[in-house]
Design a protein around this motif. Structure first.
Motif, short mmCIF file in Angstrom:
data_model
loop_
_atom_site.label_atom_id
_atom_site.label_comp_id
_atom_site.label_asym_id
_atom_site.label_seq_id
_atom_site.Cartn_x
_atom_site.Cartn_y
_atom_site.Cartn_z
N GLN A 65 0.85 -1.19 0.00
CA GLN A 65 0.00 0.00 0.00
C GLN A 65 0.88 1.24 0.00
O GLN A 65 1.94 1.26 0.65
N LEU A 66 0.46 2.27 -0.72
CA LEU A 66 1.34 3.43 -0.87
C LEU A 66 1.41 4.30 0.37
O LEU A 66 2.34 5.07 0.56
N GLY A 67 0.40 4.22 1.24
CA GLY A 67 0.42 5.05 2.44
C GLY A 67 -0.90 5.00 3.19
O GLY A 67 -1.70 4.09 3.00
N SER A 68 -1.10 5.99 4.05
CA SER A 68 -2.36 6.13 4.78
C SER A 68 -2.69 7.61 4.90
O SER A 68 -3.03 8.12 5.95
N GLU A 69 -2.55 8.31 3.74
CA GLU A 69 -2.59 9.76 3.72
C GLU A 69 -4.00 10.35 3.78
O GLU A 69 -4.16 11.55 3.98
N SER A 70 -5.03 9.51 3.63
CA SER A 70 -6.39 10.04 3.53
C SER A 70 -7.41 9.02 4.00
O SER A 70 -7.11 7.84 4.16
N ASP A 71 -8.63 9.49 4.22
CA ASP A 71 -9.72 8.58 4.56
C ASP A 71 -9.94 7.57 3.44
O ASP A 71 -10.25 6.41 3.70
N TRP A 72 -9.80 8.01 2.20
CA TRP A 72 -9.95 7.11 1.05
C TRP A 72 -8.95 5.97 1.15
O TRP A 72 -9.29 4.80 0.99
N ARG A 73 -7.69 6.29 1.43
CA ARG A 73 -6.65 5.28 1.45
C ARG A 73 -6.88 4.30 2.60
O ARG A 73 -6.68 3.09 2.45
N ARG A 74 -7.29 4.81 3.74
CA ARG A 74 -7.54 3.93 4.87
C ARG A 74 -8.72 2.99 4.60
O ARG A 74 -8.68 1.81 4.97
N ALA A 102 3.99 1.72 2.49
CA ALA A 102 5.19 2.39 1.97
C ALA A 102 5.34 3.82 2.47
O ALA A 102 6.37 4.44 2.24
N GLU A 103 4.29 4.37 3.12
CA GLU A 103 4.37 5.72 3.67
C GLU A 103 4.81 6.73 2.62
O GLU A 103 5.69 7.56 2.85
N GLN A 104 4.21 6.62 1.43
CA GLN A 104 4.44 7.56 0.32
C GLN A 104 5.85 7.48 -0.27
O GLN A 104 6.31 8.43 -0.92
N SER A 105 6.54 6.38 -0.09
CA SER A 105 7.91 6.24 -0.59
C SER A 105 7.98 5.15 -1.66
O SER A 105 7.68 3.99 -1.38
N GLN A 106 8.39 5.52 -2.87
CA GLN A 106 8.58 4.54 -3.92
C GLN A 106 9.69 3.57 -3.56
O GLN A 106 9.60 2.37 -3.84
N GLU A 107 10.73 4.06 -2.89
CA GLU A 107 11.83 3.19 -2.48
C GLU A 107 11.34 2.08 -1.55
O GLU A 107 11.73 0.91 -1.68
N LYS A 108 10.47 2.45 -0.62
CA LYS A 108 9.94 1.45 0.31
C LYS A 108 9.05 0.44 -0.43
O LYS A 108 9.02 -0.74 -0.08
N GLN A 109 8.32 0.93 -1.44
CA GLN A 109 7.49 0.00 -2.21
C GLN A 109 8.35 -1.00 -2.97
O GLN A 109 8.03 -2.19 -3.02
N VAL A 123 3.03 4.65 -5.83
CA VAL A 123 3.07 6.04 -5.39
C VAL A 123 3.06 6.98 -6.58
O VAL A 123 2.30 7.96 -6.63
N ILE A 124 3.92 6.71 -7.56
CA ILE A 124 4.00 7.51 -8.79
C ILE A 124 3.96 6.57 -9.99
O ILE A 124 3.99 5.36 -9.83
N TRP A 172 9.17 1.82 -12.46
CA TRP A 172 8.77 0.49 -11.97
C TRP A 172 9.32 -0.67 -12.81
O TRP A 172 9.27 -1.82 -12.38
N GLU A 173 9.81 -0.39 -13.99
CA GLU A 173 10.18 -1.46 -14.91
C GLU A 173 11.20 -2.46 -14.34
O GLU A 173 10.99 -3.68 -14.43
N PRO A 174 12.27 -2.00 -13.68
CA PRO A 174 13.25 -2.96 -13.16
C PRO A 174 12.67 -3.94 -12.14
O PRO A 174 12.90 -5.16 -12.24
N ILE A 175 11.91 -3.46 -11.17
CA ILE A 175 11.39 -4.36 -10.14
C ILE A 175 10.29 -5.26 -10.71
O ILE A 175 10.17 -6.43 -10.31
N LEU A 176 9.53 -4.77 -11.67
CA LEU A 176 8.52 -5.61 -12.30
C LEU A 176 9.17 -6.72 -13.13
O LEU A 176 8.64 -7.83 -13.21
#
Length: 350
Positions: free
Chosen positions: A66-75, A97-104, A124-125, A129-133
Motif C-alpha cells: 500500500q502506498l500510504g495512509s494519507e487520507s480517509d480514502w486510502r484507509r 510504503a508511507e508515500q515512498s517509492q523506495e519502500k514500495q 506512489v507515482i 517500476w520497470e526494473p522491479i517488475l
C-alpha cells in the motif's frame, strides 16, 4: 474466443461486486494498519484455506504494498483489502510504503524473496517500476496493479490494473463546472489543489478537467499547486492561494476530499463562505465530504471507489486458476451534488 472469455470474466467481476463488499459496503476512516497509539499491528493475516484455492491445496499468499495512509480514502481502501482477503481465505502480507517509492520497491523485492503467489501494489507515482517488475516476472510471480497505473513500455510486466478512470473523474468534474457556470459570464478564476507530483490520479484528473473546460476559455485556472492528497497541505496551499490573489477565486477544484476539507478551513479563516463565495468540486466521496456537501460547503463530489478488495482477491484467484483477465478493470462510480448529499450521507461507509 478471446472476446468471449473477456466477457465471461467481466461477468464474474460484476457478480463479485454484487455479492461481495460491493460499491458502498463497509469501510472506515481509521487506519487499519495502526492502533490508536500508532503501534503497527501484525502485517500478515493468516486465514482459513479457501474452498477454491485452485491447484495449490493451500491458501493463496498475496503480498500487497500500500502506498500510504494519507487520507480517509486510502484507509478505507486498506481496510477493504484486509477484509476481502480474510473473507476469501487468503494469506495477506501488507506493507505500508508511507508515500515512498523506495519502500514500495523494497516491499515488492521482499515479496519476491519470500515467494508469494501474487503481488499487488498501489504505486506512489507512475514511473520507475520497470526494473522491479522485471524481477517479479523473472521469478514467475504475477503482478496486479491497483488504484494507480504505471508507465512501462512492456505491459506484460503486470497482469491487470484494477482501479478508477482518473481522466474520466476529471472530465466529470469539468462537466459539473460547465453546467454550474452555464449562465455566468466570464472571467471565472479557478484554483486547483493537485495531488502528489507524478501520481497518475493527479496527472489524469487534472488533464481530464482541463480538456473539458477548454470549450469555455473564460474558465481559467489561475493557480495550481500540489497538496499531496492531505488535509494539512490542502489547508496550507489554499491559504497561500488566498493570500496571493487580489480577489478570491470563484472555483476550487480539489483532486481529493481531504485536500478540499483542509481548504474549507482556510477559506473560512479568510472570512469567506465555502460553497457560496467559492464553488468547491472534489473527488473521492468520503462521508466527511458528504457531510460538508449537506451543509452546502462543497458543491459536488466525483466518486472514486476505494472498496477494491473483493475485485483484487477475485483477480488473484482467477490468475492462480490460469484464467485470462482484462488488462483494465474499473469499479462502478457516480457524481454527487449538494442537492443529493442529505439523502446519500448515511449510505457512506468510509
Amino acid at each position: 474466443m478471446f472476446r468471449s472469455r473477456m466477457i465471461a470474466v467481466g461477468l464474474i467481476y460484476l457478480l463479485t461486486i454484487a455479492i461481495g463488499s460491493g460499491c458502498m459496503s463497509a469501510g472506515s476512516s481509521r487506519d487499519p494498519t495502526a492502533s490508536a497509539a500508532g503501534t503497527a499491528v501484525p502485517r500478515e493475516i493468516q486465514t482459513a484455506p479457501p474452498d477454491d484455492s485452485g491447484k495449490l491445496g493451500r491458501p493463496i499468499v498475496l503480498g500487497f504494498s500500500q502506498l500510504g495512509s494519507e487520507s480517509d480514502w486510502r484507509r478505507a481502501n486498506t481496510k477493504s483489502i484486509q477484509e476481502a482477503a480474510a473473507e476469501a481465505g487468503m494469506t495477506l502480507t501488507l506493507e505500508n510504503a508511507e508515500q515512498s517509492q523506495e519502500k514500495q520497491i523494497e516491499a515488492i523485492r521482499s515479496f519476491i524473496k519470500s515467494k508469494v503467489d501474487v503481488i499487488a501494489f498501489a504505486p506512489v507515482i507512475q514511473s520507475g517500476w520497470e526494473p522491479i517488475l522485471k524481477e517479479a516476472k523473472q521469478a514467475g510471480i504475477p503482478v496486479i496493479l491497483t488504484d494507480r497505473a504505471v508507465d512501462v513500455q512492456d505491459s506484460s510486466l503486470y497482469v491487470t490494473f484494477i482501479g478508477s478512470d482518473f481522466y474520466e473523474e476529471g472530465v466529470k468534474a469539468g462537466k459539473y463546472l460547465l453546467d454550474k457556470m452555464r449562465d455566468k459570464p466570464g472571467p471565472v478564476r479557478i484554483v486547483e489543489l493537485a495531488g502528489t507530483v507524478g501520481s497518475s490520479p493527479s496527472i489524469d484528473r487534472g488533464q481530464g478537467f482541463r480538456d473539458t473546460i477548454a470549450s469555455r476559455p473564460e474558465l481559467t485556472i489561475v493557480r495550481s499547486a500540489p497538496a499531496d492528497f492531505t488535509f494539512e497541505k490542502g489547508k496550507t496551499v489554499m491559504a497561500d492561494f488566498l493570500r496571493k490573489e487580489k480577489e478570491p477565486p470563484q472555483v476550487l477544484f480539489a483532486h481529493n476530499d481531504d485536500m478540499a476539507l483542509g481548504a474549507i478551513e482556510a477559506i473560512e479563516e479568510a472570512g469567506l463562505k465555502p460553497g457560496k463565495d467559492i464553488v468547491i468540486i472534489s473527488v473521492d466521496g468520503t462521508r466527511k465530504a458528504f457531510e460538508m456537501m449537506a451543509k452546502g460547503k462543497i458543491n459536488s463530489v466525483v466518486e472514486c471507489n476505494p472498496l477494491l478488495g473483493p475485485m483484487i482477491m477475485q483477480a488473484a484467484k482467477e490468475i492462480m486458476q490460469g484464467r485470462t483477465l482484462p488488462k483494465r478493470i474499473a469499479p462502478p462510480e457516480s457524481v454527487f451534488t449538494e442537492e443529493m448529499a442529505a439523502k446519500e450521507v448515511d449510505n457512506r461507509k468510509y
